[in-house]
Design an enzyme around this catalytic site. Structure first.
Site, short mmCIF file in Angstrom:
data_model
loop_
_atom_site.label_atom_id
_atom_site.label_comp_id
_atom_site.label_asym_id
_atom_site.label_seq_id
_atom_site.Cartn_x
_atom_site.Cartn_y
_atom_site.Cartn_z
N SER A 212 0.79 -1.22 0.00
CA SER A 212 0.00 0.00 0.00
C SER A 212 0.82 1.28 0.00
O SER A 212 0.38 2.29 -0.53
CB SER A 212 -0.96 0.00 1.19
N HIS B 49 -5.14 -3.06 -3.04
CA HIS B 49 -4.75 -2.06 -4.06
C HIS B 49 -4.60 -2.66 -5.46
O HIS B 49 -4.19 -1.95 -6.37
CB HIS B 49 -3.46 -1.37 -3.64
N LYS C 115 -11.59 0.87 -2.47
CA LYS C 115 -10.50 1.47 -3.25
C LYS C 115 -10.83 1.37 -4.74
O LYS C 115 -11.60 2.16 -5.24
CB LYS C 115 -9.19 0.82 -2.84
C1 LIG Z 1 -7.06 0.01 3.00
C2 LIG Z 1 -6.50 -1.34 3.32
C3 LIG Z 1 -7.18 -2.20 4.18
C4 LIG Z 1 -8.38 -1.77 4.94
O1 LIG Z 1 -9.52 -1.80 4.18
P1 LIG Z 1 -10.78 -0.94 4.64
O2 LIG Z 1 -11.89 -1.48 3.86
O3 LIG Z 1 -10.43 0.47 4.31
O4 LIG Z 1 -10.91 -1.16 6.11
C5 LIG Z 1 -6.69 -3.47 4.35
N1 LIG Z 1 -5.56 -3.87 3.72
C6 LIG Z 1 -4.87 -3.05 2.92
C7 LIG Z 1 -3.63 -3.54 2.26
C8 LIG Z 1 -5.31 -1.75 2.71
O5 LIG Z 1 -4.62 -0.94 1.94
#
Ligand SMILES: *Cc1c(COP(=O)(O)O)cnc(C)c1O
Length: 392
Positions: free
Chosen positions: A176, A204, A236
Site C-alpha cells: 500500500s 490495491h 478502493k
Molecule cells: C485500506 C486497506 C485495508 C483496509 O480496508 P478498509 O476497507 O479500508 O478497512 C486493508 N488492507 C490493505 C492492504 C489496505 O490498503
C-alpha cells in the site's frame, strides 16, 4: 491527562501529528477542500468509480428498494439479497468457490486470521504488510513472525524452523505504501513446500491490475489452489465500501462460524452492496478495461517524466508512485509547498512507514487526464525538486 498532552506535543515536535481535512466535494481528480479546489493525487479511487453515474444510480435504486440500514448482523436478519448476490458475483469474478462479505477490509483481515489461527499456530508476515494484517496476527494469539520485505529466502528459513501446527503466510498483493507487487509465485512455492497456507490482501490490486482486473493474482498467474485465501477491499478500486474474503467452502463456513469481526457487527447497507455490484459490472466490462488501460498509460507517462527530472521513484508498476523523501519534516514541507500551488499529495510518515522513509504517496487514477499528470510533473520540477536539493 498531562501524559496525553505530552505525547501529543512530542508528536507535533517530531512532525508526526496528523490532521484531517474536510472535503466538500465528491471524490475525483479535482476535489474541493475547505472551500478550495485542488488537484488530488492521494485517493485510492484508482478507477474513478467512487463518483461514477452508474454506481450512484445503483446505490439510489438500492436504497429505494431495500432502505438504508441492514438492521442486523448477517447471522440474524442483515444478510439481504444484494449482499448474497454480490458474494456470488465476487466468487465468480475471482474464481473461488465462495466469497464472504465483511464490513471493512480491516475487519476482514482481523476475522480471517483470528478464525483460522490461534495459540500453537504461527503467522508469517511481510514486514511492510498493512497495519490491519499485523493487528490480525496479534489478535489471533498465534506466534507472529515478520520477515524482511519480499524476502522469500528468509521466510523459507523461518518456516523450516517452525514447529507450529498450522502455518499461515500473509502478504499484501500490491504494497500500500510502496506500490510494488509481492513475489507471489515464490511465496506460493514456499507455502506448498512447508505445508503452509498463503493469504493475500489485494486491497490495491483487485479491479485495478491484471488484464481482467483480477489483481496481483492474475498478474502473477496464481490459481485459487495456490492461494487459498484472497482478501479484497471494496473501498478502493471498486469505489464503494466494504471487503470480502474469497476461499473454498470449508474456509468460508469456518469464518461464518468463528470470525468475530464478521459475527458481531451489522451488515453493510444493502444499497452499498448494490453500488458495489454496479462497480463490479464496470470492472468486468470494456469500460473497465479502458479505465485500466488509461491508468496504465498515465503511470507510464508519470514515470517517464519523473525519470527525466531525476526524481527518485520507487520500483512500482502500479498506480501507487511514492516519492521517497526520508525525513518526516521534509515530507510535510514538500506536501505543504505543493498544496500552496493547488496540488494535494499527502506526506506519509512513521509509523505508517518505517522510520526514515517518509514519502509523498502519489497515487494516480483513471479519473486523471494526461494534462493533469503533466501539471503534477511541473509542480514536482519547480516546487519539489528545489526543496529536495536544498539539503543534499
Ligand atoms: C485500506 C486497506 C485495508 C483496509 O480496508 P478498509 O476497507 O479500508 O478497512 C486493508 N488492507 C490493505 C492492504 C489496505 O490498503
Amino acid at each position: 491527562m498531562n501524559e496525553l498532552e505530552q505525547e501529543l506535543q512530542r508528536r507535533q515536535a517530531a512532525h508526526l501529528y496528523r490532521r484531517r481535512r474536510v472535503v466538500d466535494s465528491a471524490q475525483g481528480a479535482e476535489i474541493v477542500v475547505e472551500g478550495r479546489p485542488l488537484l488530488s493525487f492521494c485517493s485510492n479511487d484508482y478507477l474513478g468509480l467512487a463518483n461514477h453515474p452508474a454506481v450512484i444510480a445503483a446505490m439510489q435504486q438500492g436504497a429505494a428498494n431495500y432502505g438504508v440500514g441492514s438492521g442486523a448482523a448477517h447471522l440474524v436478519t442483515g444478510h439481504q439479497t444484494p449482499h448474497h448476490r454480490l458474494e456470488e458475483e465476487l466468487a465468480a469474478f475471482t474464481g473461488y468457490p465462495r466469497a464472504l462479505l465483511f464490513s471493512t477490509g480491516y475487519m476482514a483481515n482481523l476475522g480471517a486470521v483470528s478464525a483460522l489461527c490461534g495459540a500453537g499456530d504461527a503467522v508469517f508476515e511481510d514486514r511492510l504488510n498493512h497495519a490491519s494484517l499485523l493487528d490480525a496476527g496479534l489478535l489471533s494469539r498465534a506466534r507472529l513472525q515478520r520477515f524482511p520485505h519480499g524476502d522469500v529466502a528468509a521466510l523459507d528459513e523461518r518456516l523450516a524452523e517452525s514447529k507450529a501446527q498450522r502455518k499461515l503466510i500473509v502478504t499484501d498483493g500490491v504494497f500500500s505504501m510502496d506500490g510494488d507487487i509481492a513475489p507471489l509465485r515464490a511465496l506460493a512455492d514456499t507455502a506448498q513446500r512447508h505445508g503452509a497456507w498463503l493469504m493475500m490482501d489485494d486491497a490495491h490490486g483487485l479491479g485495478v491490475i491484471g488484464a481482467h482486473g483480477r489483481g496481483a493474482m492474475e498478474v502473477c498467474g496464481l490459481t485459487p489452489r495456490e492461494l487459498p485465501l484472497l482478501v479484497g477491499t471494496l473501498g478502493k478500486g471498486f469505489g464503494s465500501f466494504g471487503a470480502f474474503v474469497a476461499a473454498d467452502a470449508l474456509i468460508i463456513e469456518t469464518l461464518i462460524q468463528q470470525a468475530r469481526p464478521y459475527i458481531y457487527t451489522t451488515a453493510l447497507p444493502p444499497a452499498v452492496a448494490e453500488a458495489t455490484r454496479a462497480s463490479l459490472r464496470i470492472i468486468q466490462s470494456d469500460e473497465g478495461a479502458e479505465r485500466r488501460a488509461h491508468l496504465t498509460a498515465l503511470v507510464q507517462r508519470f514515470r517517464a517524466g519523473a525519470q527525466q527530472l531525476g526524481l527518485a521513484l520507487m520500483e512500482s508498476p502500479t498506480a501507487i508512485q511514492p516519492l521517497l523523501v526520508g525525513d518526516a519534516g521534509k515530507a510535510v514541507q514538500l506536501s505543504e509547498a505543493l498544496l500552496a500551488t493547488g496540488i494535494l499529495i499527502s506526506a506519509i510518515r512513521p509509523p505508517t512507514v518505517p522510520e526514515g522513509t517518509a514519502r509523498l504517496r502519489i497515487t494516480l487514477s483513471a479519473a486523471h487526464t494526461a494534462a493533469q499528470v503533466d501539471a503534477l510533473l511541473d509542480a514536482l520540477q519547480y516546487i519539489a525538486l528545489p526543496l529536495l536539493r536544498e539539503d543534499s
